[in-house]
Design a protein around this motif. Structure first.
Motif, PDB file in Angstrom:
ATOM      1  N   VAL A  17       0.843  -1.199   0.000  1.00 26.02           N
ATOM      2  CA  VAL A  17       0.000   0.000   0.000  1.00 26.02           C
ATOM      3  C   VAL A  17       0.876   1.247   0.000  1.00 26.02           C
ATOM      4  CG1 VAL A  17      -1.642   1.347   1.392  1.00 26.02           C
ATOM      5  CG2 VAL A  17      -1.996  -1.110   1.078  1.00 26.02           C
ATOM      6  N   GLU A  18       1.902   1.264   0.825  1.00 31.05           N
ATOM      7  CA  GLU A  18       2.796   2.429   0.884  1.00 31.05           C
ATOM      8  C   GLU A  18       3.474   2.679  -0.458  1.00 31.05           C
ATOM      9  OE1 GLU A  18       5.267   1.388   4.222  1.00 31.05           O
ATOM     10  OE2 GLU A  18       3.813   2.175   5.676  1.00 31.05           O
ATOM     11  N   ARG A  19       3.900   1.599  -1.147  1.00 32.05           N
ATOM     12  CA  ARG A  19       4.527   1.761  -2.472  1.00 32.05           C
ATOM     13  C   ARG A  19       3.541   2.358  -3.465  1.00 32.05           C
ATOM     14  NH1 ARG A  19       6.624  -3.268  -1.559  1.00 32.05           N
ATOM     15  NH2 ARG A  19       5.239  -4.269  -3.059  1.00 32.05           N
ATOM     16  N   LEU A  20       2.303   1.895  -3.422  1.00 30.92           N
ATOM     17  CA  LEU A  20       1.286   2.421  -4.333  1.00 30.92           C
ATOM     18  C   LEU A  20       1.051   3.912  -4.114  1.00 30.92           C
ATOM     19  CD1 LEU A  20      -1.318  -0.502  -4.261  1.00 30.92           C
ATOM     20  CD2 LEU A  20       0.205   0.112  -6.154  1.00 30.92           C
ATOM     21  N   VAL A  21       1.059   4.315  -2.862  1.00 33.83           N
ATOM     22  CA  VAL A  21       0.861   5.735  -2.548  1.00 33.83           C
ATOM     23  C   VAL A  21       2.114   6.536  -2.911  1.00 33.83           C
ATOM     24  CG1 VAL A  21       0.453   7.402  -0.690  1.00 33.83           C
ATOM     25  CG2 VAL A  21      -0.858   5.253  -0.753  1.00 33.83           C
ATOM     26  N   GLU A  22       3.293   6.015  -2.562  1.00 35.31           N
ATOM     27  CA  GLU A  22       4.552   6.724  -2.849  1.00 35.31           C
ATOM     28  C   GLU A  22       4.782   6.927  -4.343  1.00 35.31           C
ATOM     29  OE1 GLU A  22       7.534   4.348  -0.933  1.00 35.31           O
ATOM     30  OE2 GLU A  22       6.940   5.004   1.075  1.00 35.31           O
ATOM     31  N   THR A  23       4.381   5.957  -5.152  1.00 40.65           N
ATOM     32  CA  THR A  23       4.589   6.070  -6.601  1.00 40.65           C
ATOM     33  C   THR A  23       3.506   6.911  -7.268  1.00 40.65           C
ATOM     34  OG1 THR A  23       3.391   4.002  -7.017  1.00 40.65           O
ATOM     35  CG2 THR A  23       5.802   3.856  -6.744  1.00 40.65           C
ATOM     36  N   SER A  28      -3.870   7.997  -1.301  1.00 44.86           N
ATOM     37  CA  SER A  28      -3.773   7.656   0.122  1.00 44.86           C
ATOM     38  C   SER A  28      -4.017   6.165   0.307  1.00 44.86           C
ATOM     39  CB  SER A  28      -4.825   8.432   0.925  1.00 44.86           C
ATOM     40  OG  SER A  28      -6.126   7.986   0.586  1.00 44.86           O
ATOM     41  N   ALA A  29      -3.713   5.707   1.516  1.00 44.63           N
ATOM     42  CA  ALA A  29      -3.975   4.301   1.850  1.00 44.63           C
ATOM     43  C   ALA A  29      -5.473   4.025   1.789  1.00 44.63           C
ATOM     44  CB  ALA A  29      -3.426   3.981   3.238  1.00 44.63           C
ATOM     45  N   GLN A  30      -6.289   5.005   2.163  1.00 37.14           N
ATOM     46  CA  GLN A  30      -7.735   4.830   2.099  1.00 37.14           C
ATOM     47  C   GLN A  30      -8.175   4.624   0.652  1.00 37.14           C
ATOM     48  OE1 GLN A  30     -10.115   7.670   4.228  1.00 37.14           O
ATOM     49  NE2 GLN A  30     -11.915   7.262   2.960  1.00 37.14           N
ATOM     50  N   ASP A  31      -7.574   5.371  -0.286  1.00 36.65           N
ATOM     51  CA  ASP A  31      -7.911   5.190  -1.706  1.00 36.65           C
ATOM     52  C   ASP A  31      -7.577   3.768  -2.171  1.00 36.65           C
ATOM     53  OD1 ASP A  31      -8.717   7.827  -1.795  1.00 36.65           O
ATOM     54  OD2 ASP A  31      -6.875   8.549  -2.760  1.00 36.65           O
ATOM     55  N   VAL A  32      -6.441   3.242  -1.713  1.00 35.92           N
ATOM     56  CA  VAL A  32      -6.045   1.878  -2.076  1.00 35.92           C
ATOM     57  C   VAL A  32      -7.064   0.884  -1.540  1.00 35.92           C
ATOM     58  CG1 VAL A  32      -4.289   0.079  -1.791  1.00 35.92           C
ATOM     59  CG2 VAL A  32      -3.583   2.467  -2.122  1.00 35.92           C
ATOM     60  N   LEU A  33      -7.417   1.038  -0.284  1.00 37.07           N
ATOM     61  CA  LEU A  33      -8.370   0.120   0.349  1.00 37.07           C
ATOM     62  C   LEU A  33      -9.731   0.188  -0.344  1.00 37.07           C
ATOM     63  CD1 LEU A  33      -9.098  -1.893   2.554  1.00 37.07           C
ATOM     64  CD2 LEU A  33      -9.591   0.043   4.053  1.00 37.07           C
ATOM     65  N   GLU A  34     -10.210   1.391  -0.642  1.00 33.76           N
ATOM     66  CA  GLU A  34     -11.511   1.523  -1.292  1.00 33.76           C
ATOM     67  C   GLU A  34     -11.490   0.885  -2.680  1.00 33.76           C
ATOM     68  OE1 GLU A  34     -12.418   5.685  -1.122  1.00 33.76           O
ATOM     69  OE2 GLU A  34     -12.998   5.578   0.990  1.00 33.76           O
ATOM     70  N   SER A  35     -10.399   1.073  -3.412  1.00 32.51           N
ATOM     71  CA  SER A  35     -10.278   0.471  -4.741  1.00 32.51           C
ATOM     72  C   SER A  35     -10.271  -1.058  -4.632  1.00 32.51           C
ATOM     73  CB  SER A  35      -9.009   0.964  -5.426  1.00 32.51           C
ATOM     74  OG  SER A  35      -8.881   0.406  -6.698  1.00 32.51           O
ATOM     75  N   ALA A  36      -9.522  -1.569  -3.679  1.00 30.39           N
ATOM     76  CA  ALA A  36      -9.451  -3.013  -3.478  1.00 30.39           C
ATOM     77  C   ALA A  36     -10.818  -3.577  -3.106  1.00 30.39           C
ATOM     78  CB  ALA A  36      -8.427  -3.351  -2.397  1.00 30.39           C
ATOM     79  N   LEU A  37     -11.535  -2.879  -2.255  1.00 26.23           N
ATOM     80  CA  LEU A  37     -12.862  -3.347  -1.852  1.00 26.23           C
ATOM     81  C   LEU A  37     -13.856  -3.276  -3.010  1.00 26.23           C
ATOM     82  CD1 LEU A  37     -13.071  -1.863   1.746  1.00 26.23           C
ATOM     83  CD2 LEU A  37     -12.870  -4.273   1.099  1.00 26.23           C
ATOM     84  N   ASP A  38     -13.744  -2.243  -3.854  1.00 28.56           N
ATOM     85  CA  ASP A  38     -14.609  -2.162  -5.036  1.00 28.56           C
ATOM     86  C   ASP A  38     -14.370  -3.357  -5.956  1.00 28.56           C
ATOM     87  OD1 ASP A  38     -15.776   0.213  -4.195  1.00 28.56           O
ATOM     88  OD2 ASP A  38     -14.475   1.492  -5.424  1.00 28.56           O
ATOM     89  N   LEU A  39     -13.100  -3.696  -6.180  1.00 24.85           N
ATOM     90  CA  LEU A  39     -12.776  -4.851  -7.020  1.00 24.85           C
ATOM     91  C   LEU A  39     -13.303  -6.146  -6.412  1.00 24.85           C
ATOM     92  CD1 LEU A  39      -9.126  -3.989  -8.107  1.00 24.85           C
ATOM     93  CD2 LEU A  39     -11.148  -4.075  -9.572  1.00 24.85           C
ATOM     94  N   LEU A  40     -13.154  -6.290  -5.110  1.00 23.50           N
ATOM     95  CA  LEU A  40     -13.654  -7.487  -4.430  1.00 23.50           C
ATOM     96  C   LEU A  40     -15.168  -7.569  -4.536  1.00 23.50           C
ATOM     97  CD1 LEU A  40     -13.143  -9.991  -2.731  1.00 23.50           C
ATOM     98  CD2 LEU A  40     -13.173  -8.526  -0.697  1.00 23.50           C
ATOM     99  N   ARG A  41     -15.859  -6.443  -4.360  1.00 18.11           N
ATOM    100  CA  ARG A  41     -17.322  -6.429  -4.490  1.00 18.11           C
ATOM    101  C   ARG A  41     -17.728  -6.880  -5.895  1.00 18.11           C
ATOM    102  NH1 ARG A  41     -19.013  -1.055  -3.561  1.00 18.11           N
ATOM    103  NH2 ARG A  41     -19.204  -1.533  -1.359  1.00 18.11           N
TER     104      ARG A  41
END
Length: 89
Positions: A17-23, A28-41
């Motif tokens: 998650v940190e690499r995704l945000v740093e690059t 933000s980490a919240q954006d990563v989590l929300e995207s991951a949850l959308d894909l899972l849904r």
């Protein structure tokens, strides 16, 4: 309004998650989590839909005419012979 809830993740996931945000791929980490949850849904809904479609198809077949294994073998043999006959010069 969003409820802040702590979420525990493994070190590997945290580093990812940190690499995704740093690059800059995510803000933000919240954006990563929300995207991951959308894909899972989407995946869960697609799987549920596929299962419902399969269940519906199976029920349709159960209500349709029964073909014995012998009849099916004869039908398949006919199809193969017809296919070979059509492909011959």
């Amino acid at each position: 309004m969003t409820d802040a809830s702590p979420i525990l993740v493994s070190r590997d996931h945290k580093a990812f998650v940190e690499r995704l945000v740093e690059t800059g791929r995510f803000g933000s980490a919240q954006d990563v989590l929300e995207s991951a949850l959308d894909l899972l849904r989407e995946q869960v809904e697609e799987t549920s839909s596929s299962r419902a479609d399969l269940r519906r198809l199976l029920l349709e077949r159960l209500e349709g005419p029964f073909v014995s294994s012998e009849e099916m073998e004869a039908l398949i043999t006919e199809m193969i012979e017809r296919e070979h006959g059509e492909n011959e010069p």
